[in-house]
Enzyme design. Sequence first.
Site, PDB file in Angstrom:
ATOM      1  N   ARG A  72      51.565  44.220  33.047  1.00 11.99           N
ATOM      2  CA  ARG A  72      50.353  45.045  33.082  1.00 11.99           C
ATOM      3  C   ARG A  72      50.477  46.039  34.226  1.00 11.99           C
ATOM      4  NH1 ARG A  72      46.013  41.803  30.358  1.00 11.99           N
ATOM      5  NH2 ARG A  72      47.321  40.585  28.928  1.00 11.99           N
ATOM      6  N   GLU A 128      38.416  33.954  35.922  1.00 10.98           N
ATOM      7  CA  GLU A 128      38.946  33.829  34.556  1.00 10.98           C
ATOM      8  C   GLU A 128      40.405  33.411  34.606  1.00 10.98           C
ATOM      9  OE1 GLU A 128      38.992  37.562  32.294  1.00 10.98           O
ATOM     10  OE2 GLU A 128      40.846  36.793  31.428  1.00 10.98           O
ATOM     11  N   ARG A 174      44.320  38.447  42.587  1.00  7.52           N
ATOM     12  CA  ARG A 174      44.499  37.761  41.294  1.00  7.52           C
ATOM     13  C   ARG A 174      45.207  38.595  40.240  1.00  7.52           C
ATOM     14  NH1 ARG A 174      39.767  40.103  41.452  1.00  7.52           N
ATOM     15  NH2 ARG A 174      38.889  40.882  39.512  1.00  7.52           N
ATOM     16  N   HIS A 175      45.570  39.844  40.578  1.00 11.95           N
ATOM     17  CA  HIS A 175      46.294  40.695  39.639  1.00 11.95           C
ATOM     18  C   HIS A 175      47.705  40.980  40.138  1.00 11.95           C
ATOM     19  CE1 HIS A 175      42.139  41.936  38.379  1.00 11.95           C
ATOM     20  NE2 HIS A 175      42.727  41.806  37.197  1.00 11.95           N
ATOM     21  N   ARG A 227      47.453  31.855  37.505  1.00 15.82           N
ATOM     22  CA  ARG A 227      46.037  31.729  37.879  1.00 15.82           C
ATOM     23  C   ARG A 227      45.582  30.277  37.789  1.00 15.82           C
ATOM     24  NH1 ARG A 227      42.306  36.690  35.753  1.00 15.82           N
ATOM     25  NH2 ARG A 227      43.540  38.376  36.654  1.00 15.82           N
ATOM     26  N   SER A 232      41.705  33.831  28.189  1.00 18.02           N
ATOM     27  CA  SER A 232      40.753  34.368  27.219  1.00 18.02           C
ATOM     28  C   SER A 232      41.349  34.222  25.835  1.00 18.02           C
ATOM     29  CB  SER A 232      40.359  35.798  27.545  1.00 18.02           C
ATOM     30  OG  SER A 232      41.464  36.627  27.447  1.00 18.02           O
ATOM     31  N   GLU A 258      48.709  47.295  36.421  1.00 17.55           N
ATOM     32  CA  GLU A 258      47.424  47.143  37.120  1.00 17.55           C
ATOM     33  C   GLU A 258      47.405  48.088  38.303  1.00 17.55           C
ATOM     34  OE1 GLU A 258      44.902  45.374  36.239  1.00 17.55           O
ATOM     35  OE2 GLU A 258      45.681  43.805  34.908  1.00 17.55           O
TER      36      GLU A 258
HETATM   37  P1  AMO Z   1      43.872  38.794  28.689  1.00 22.65           P
HETATM   38  O1  AMO Z   1      44.183  40.233  28.846  1.00 22.65           O
HETATM   39  O2  AMO Z   1      42.520  38.330  29.108  1.00 22.65           O
HETATM   40  O3  AMO Z   1      44.023  38.351  27.180  1.00 22.65           O
HETATM   41  O4  AMO Z   1      44.966  37.949  29.457  1.00 22.65           O
HETATM   42  C1  AMO Z   1      45.014  36.541  29.332  1.00 22.65           C
HETATM   43  C2  AMO Z   1      45.122  35.884  30.691  1.00 22.65           C
HETATM   44  O5  AMO Z   1      46.239  36.375  31.390  1.00 22.65           O
HETATM   45  C3  AMO Z   1      45.987  36.405  32.772  1.00 22.65           C
HETATM   46  N1  AMO Z   1      46.170  37.770  33.275  1.00 22.65           N
HETATM   47  C4  AMO Z   1      46.739  38.094  34.462  1.00 22.65           C
HETATM   48  N2  AMO Z   1      47.253  37.322  35.424  1.00 22.65           N
HETATM   49  C5  AMO Z   1      47.768  37.943  36.509  1.00 22.65           C
HETATM   50  N3  AMO Z   1      47.792  39.289  36.673  1.00 22.65           N
HETATM   51  C6  AMO Z   1      47.290  40.097  35.731  1.00 22.65           C
HETATM   52  N4  AMO Z   1      47.357  41.409  35.891  1.00 22.65           N
HETATM   53  C7  AMO Z   1      46.729  39.505  34.555  1.00 22.65           C
HETATM   54  N5  AMO Z   1      46.164  39.996  33.425  1.00 22.65           N
HETATM   55  C8  AMO Z   1      45.834  38.928  32.672  1.00 22.65           C
HETATM   56  C9  AMO Z   1      44.571  35.925  32.963  1.00 22.65           C
HETATM   57  C10 AMO Z   1      43.958  36.182  31.609  1.00 22.65           C
HETATM   58  O6  AMO Z   1      42.863  35.311  31.361  1.00 22.65           O
HETATM   59  N6  AMO Z   1      45.959  38.640  24.144  1.00 22.65           N
HETATM   60  C11 AMO Z   1      44.875  38.127  24.964  1.00 22.65           C
HETATM   61  C12 AMO Z   1      44.769  36.614  24.884  1.00 22.65           C
HETATM   62  C13 AMO Z   1      44.372  36.114  23.517  1.00 22.65           C
HETATM   63  O7  AMO Z   1      43.304  36.508  23.025  1.00 22.65           O
HETATM   64  O8  AMO Z   1      45.154  35.314  22.963  1.00 22.65           O
HETATM   65  C14 AMO Z   1      45.103  38.584  26.389  1.00 22.65           C
HETATM   66  O9  AMO Z   1      46.162  39.004  26.792  1.00 22.65           O
HETATM   67  O10 AMO Z   1      44.602  34.554  33.263  1.00 22.65           O
END
Ligand code: AMO
Length: 434
Positions: free
Chosen positions: A212, A357, A220-221, A408, A360, A214
């Site tokens: 990502r 979170e 947390r990201h 996480r 999801s 970000e």
């Molecule tokens: P989502 O975008 O909420 O859902 O991502 C799912 C989980 O991934 C983790 N996460 C991260 N952890 C660390 N750094 C980040 N930048 C980051 N972004 C996300 C979180 C988050 O809850 N395809 C959907 C899931 C689904 O519906 O099956 C998805 O990617 O813990």
Amino acid sequence: MSVLRDSKTISAADTAVTIKGWVQDIRNLGGISFVIIRDRYGTIQVTMPKKKIAPELFEGLTTLSRESVVSITGDVKTSDQTELGVEIIPSSFELYSNAAVPLPMGVIDKVNVEMDTRLNNRFMDLRKPEIRAIFELKSLMLELLNEAMTSNGFLQVFTPKVVASGAEGGSTLFKLDYFGRPAYLAQSPQLYKQMLMSTGLDRIYEVGPAFRAEHSNTNRHVTEFISFDGEMSWISSQSDVMSMIEKIIDHILNGLKEKGKKQLAVLGKDVNVPSVPYPVLTYSECLKMLSSAGMELKDGDDLGTEGEKLIGDIMAAKGQEMYWIAEYPELEKPFYIMEKDGTPYSFSFDLDYKGQEISSGGQREHRYDKLVERMKKKGLDPESFDFYTDAFKYGMPPHGGWGIGLERLLVKMLDLPNIREAILFPRDLSRLSP
Ligand code: AMO
């Protein structure tokens, strides 16, 4: 003839041994000197009464630089002065690698080192047992996860990480030049895990990197994390998916508590395993809870970090660390989530752990026409997703799934202050090396 031993297996019954490791510390007390050797399992003391040791050997060992790598051969003696109950009286040693001086950071010094310094010198940071314990627990977590998935009939799959289109929104896509064509690093296996539901594989999971872009620097990201994804067919509602996640997380947390005792002790932590089923809050209930606590949000607003934290505090006061937030506004959720017909909400959920979170997911829109309609509503061109929508044209069962951010989950379980603590070599806005 000496036998090789590490600090875990060495015992007073050994007569002569060879140990291999890093010189953690050297203490010279006049008539007696000590060299502390560290290996993967712990430390062992090499004791040198000056009068009983050959001068060159004494000189060689006491002038070693800290963190040099050596092998030392000697006799094992019982000792009530050391943790292991034994010490080694050396007869010879070999220097494999001489550590330069000064060290970029200390291994045993009690001074607080900035996270940046630690991450810049991660090879050194990882020599600390309490840092290594985090990664031993992460590895154990994977073992437990695989156990849980296998016993629930999930097949492990691997999907591409270089992809032609994103699934989780354009703003966090990393773009690549793929032989002159645009391509991206996969944000999640979303499209592929859903396509696999049309094949009859029914239950699949994947553990792999997700990328990502970000743009914010938070605790947390990160831009690369390990995503634990699952997808399952023939569900009646999103509750089937939620129950499955509960089973899996329960197995992982109980397993870590039991099998990770040693590492947890090194970290001075215990794992509290929340009882299943976890409480379910709907998004609408969350708005009311927040309003009662003085935070006013409009229906449709993102709960935001502050909202999530506040709900975490309210739930903590009720003794709940793990809880669902379900039925988000459909506008807040991606195109692949099923709308709750006739309402502005959706069959979606987040799993929150101590105010954050960690996962999801939801029930997916498996009906081709509705899916295409929903893509258009979200401003996407269904034609550029042909490879995905085709899988819905020719027979797709109802299905749902989830993505769990593995780091996480680990960080929240251990109450670590930053997600970077659970990643060997984190990638973020500013960090691309080491
Ligand atoms: P989502 O975008 O909420 O859902 O991502 C799912 C989980 O991934 C983790 N996460 C991260 N952890 C660390 N750094 C980040 N930048 C980051 N972004 C996300 C979180 C988050 O809850 N395809 C959907 C899931 C689904 O519906 O099956 C998805 O990617 O813990």
